[in-house]
Design an enzyme around this catalytic site. Structure first.
Site, PDB file in Angstrom:
ATOM      1  N   GLU A   1       0.841  -1.196   0.000  1.00 27.03           N
ATOM      2  CA  GLU A   1       0.000   0.000   0.000  1.00 27.03           C
ATOM      3  C   GLU A   1       0.878   1.248   0.000  1.00 27.03           C
ATOM      4  OE1 GLU A   1      -2.658   2.639  -0.231  1.00 27.03           O
ATOM      5  OE2 GLU A   1      -3.454   0.595  -0.132  1.00 27.03           O
ATOM      6  N   LEU A   2       0.514   2.217  -0.839  1.00 30.97           N
ATOM      7  CA  LEU A   2       1.319   3.434  -0.985  1.00 30.97           C
ATOM      8  C   LEU A   2       0.990   4.485   0.063  1.00 30.97           C
ATOM      9  CD1 LEU A   2       3.437   4.954  -2.629  1.00 30.97           C
ATOM     10  CD2 LEU A   2       1.637   5.600  -4.242  1.00 30.97           C
TER      11      LEU A   2
ATOM     12  N   SER B   1       4.206  -0.418  -5.543  1.00 32.76           N
ATOM     13  CA  SER B   1       4.313  -1.691  -6.258  1.00 32.76           C
ATOM     14  C   SER B   1       4.548  -1.517  -7.754  1.00 32.76           C
ATOM     15  CB  SER B   1       3.052  -2.528  -6.035  1.00 32.76           C
ATOM     16  OG  SER B   1       1.904  -1.813  -6.445  1.00 32.76           O
TER      17      SER B   1
ATOM     18  N   LEU C   1      -7.595  -5.198  -6.582  1.00 29.02           N
ATOM     19  CA  LEU C   1      -9.016  -5.017  -6.323  1.00 29.02           C
ATOM     20  C   LEU C   1      -9.382  -3.535  -6.257  1.00 29.02           C
ATOM     21  CD1 LEU C   1      -9.663  -7.781  -3.629  1.00 29.02           C
ATOM     22  CD2 LEU C   1      -9.246  -7.996  -6.079  1.00 29.02           C
TER      23      LEU C   1
ATOM     24  N   ASP D   1      -7.292   2.437  -8.684  1.00 26.07           N
ATOM     25  CA  ASP D   1      -7.604   3.784  -9.169  1.00 26.07           C
ATOM     26  C   ASP D   1      -7.846   3.729 -10.677  1.00 26.07           C
ATOM     27  OD1 ASP D   1      -7.668   6.471  -9.879  1.00 26.07           O
ATOM     28  OD2 ASP D   1      -6.095   7.038  -8.468  1.00 26.07           O
TER      29      ASP D   1
ATOM     30  N   THR E   1     -13.604  -6.646   0.720  1.00 25.98           N
ATOM     31  CA  THR E   1     -13.007  -5.316   0.774  1.00 25.98           C
ATOM     32  C   THR E   1     -14.051  -4.248   1.074  1.00 25.98           C
ATOM     33  OG1 THR E   1     -13.328  -4.806  -1.575  1.00 25.98           O
ATOM     34  CG2 THR E   1     -11.331  -6.031  -0.967  1.00 25.98           C
ATOM     35  N   GLU E   2     -13.580  -3.160   1.660  1.00 26.97           N
ATOM     36  CA  GLU E   2     -14.466  -2.034   1.966  1.00 26.97           C
ATOM     37  C   GLU E   2     -15.117  -1.488   0.696  1.00 26.97           C
ATOM     38  OE1 GLU E   2     -12.783   1.903   2.975  1.00 26.97           O
ATOM     39  OE2 GLU E   2     -13.856   1.696   4.878  1.00 26.97           O
TER      40      GLU E   2
END
Length: 252
Positions: A96-97, A130, A149, A152, A227-228
């Protein structure tokens, strides 16, 4: 009691971190420069920081156990948490960025480990880009599953180069995926779904899973529900667009 009061970022009842203290922008620019440590190579990753039960000390990184699942842009870690109990002996990591979101996932994993002894030891998260550093974390053919998933969509055509699925990035993903490894993608943006599917179909080292294979794969059922973002789409009655492909040896 005093300890709980002194840590308002965590729920008193569950001990889990509260998302409202870790909110960040929905997405980050993957082409901008970010400052965080990056290992020179996979052999320089200190796995004892991520999986202390499997790697009690940094000197034991030669253990034959390796990360097999990578969730790219893992968000708040819902998929990882679900996969952790479904595959308890498989090491997996979220990449995760966004720094606040990464911190949330770290705290979530620590809280779950504390309240569920012996569980969630196989899951971790790292803040990294990534799109730039996949080969720094994984060896050739190391992974068996990669997840993308609700990435963007980068709607503007000039920003399509920022998309996490593209032909040139699939070269890198094919490098770290072993033959037979699976890439899972899903989005609620039809144009992006078509884009990701088209890229995978055009790449000589990937082939689509057949309908019966998708129906038999327990992971496919989690793409929407774990996932949310997927849960939000379901609540709003939205559509999702999946593309699930296998890494193959290209035919000459």
């Amino acid at each position: 009691m005093l300890e709980k009061e002194s840590n308002p970022t965590h729920s008193k009842s569950t001990g889990l971190p509260r998302k409202r203290f870790y909110r960040a922008r929905a997405h980050s620019n993957p082409l901008s420069d970010s400052h965080f440590p990056v290992p020179v190579s996979p052999s320089h990753v200190d796995f004892s920081l991520h999986y202390p039960q499997f790697f009690p000390s940094s000197s034991e990184v030669s253990c034959s156990k390796k990360i097999q699942f990578a969730d790219i842009g893992c968000g708040f870690g819902g998929l990882l948490i679900s996969l952790s109990t479904l595959f308890p002996e498989t090491l997996m990591i979220g990449m995760e960025l966004r720094d606040k979101v990464t911190e949330y996932v770290k705290e979530r994993i620590l809280a779950l480990r504390g309240s569920n002894p012996g569980q969630y030891q196989n899951v971790s998260v790292v803040r990294t880009n990534s799109m730039k550093y996949i080969p720094n974390y994984f060896e050739k053919g190391q992974l068996t599953k990669m997840f993308f998933l609700f990435p963007d969509p980068h709607f503007k055509e000039k920003n399509h180069r920022r998309r996490v699925i593209s032909l040139h990035l699939l070269d890198e993903y094919a490098y770290v995926l072993g033959v037979g490894g699976i890439i899972y993608t899903i989005t609620d943006v039809e144009e992006l779904g078509d884009w990701m599917k088209s890229c995978l179909e055009s790449h000589p080292m990937f082939e689509a899973l057949k309908k019966e294979e998708l129906e038999a794969d327990p992971v496919v059922k989690l793409l929407c529900s774990a996932t949310e973002e997927g849960q939000k789409v379901a609540r709003n009655g939205g559509q999702t667009f999946q593309a699930v492909f296998r890494r193959i040896v290209p035919t000459s």
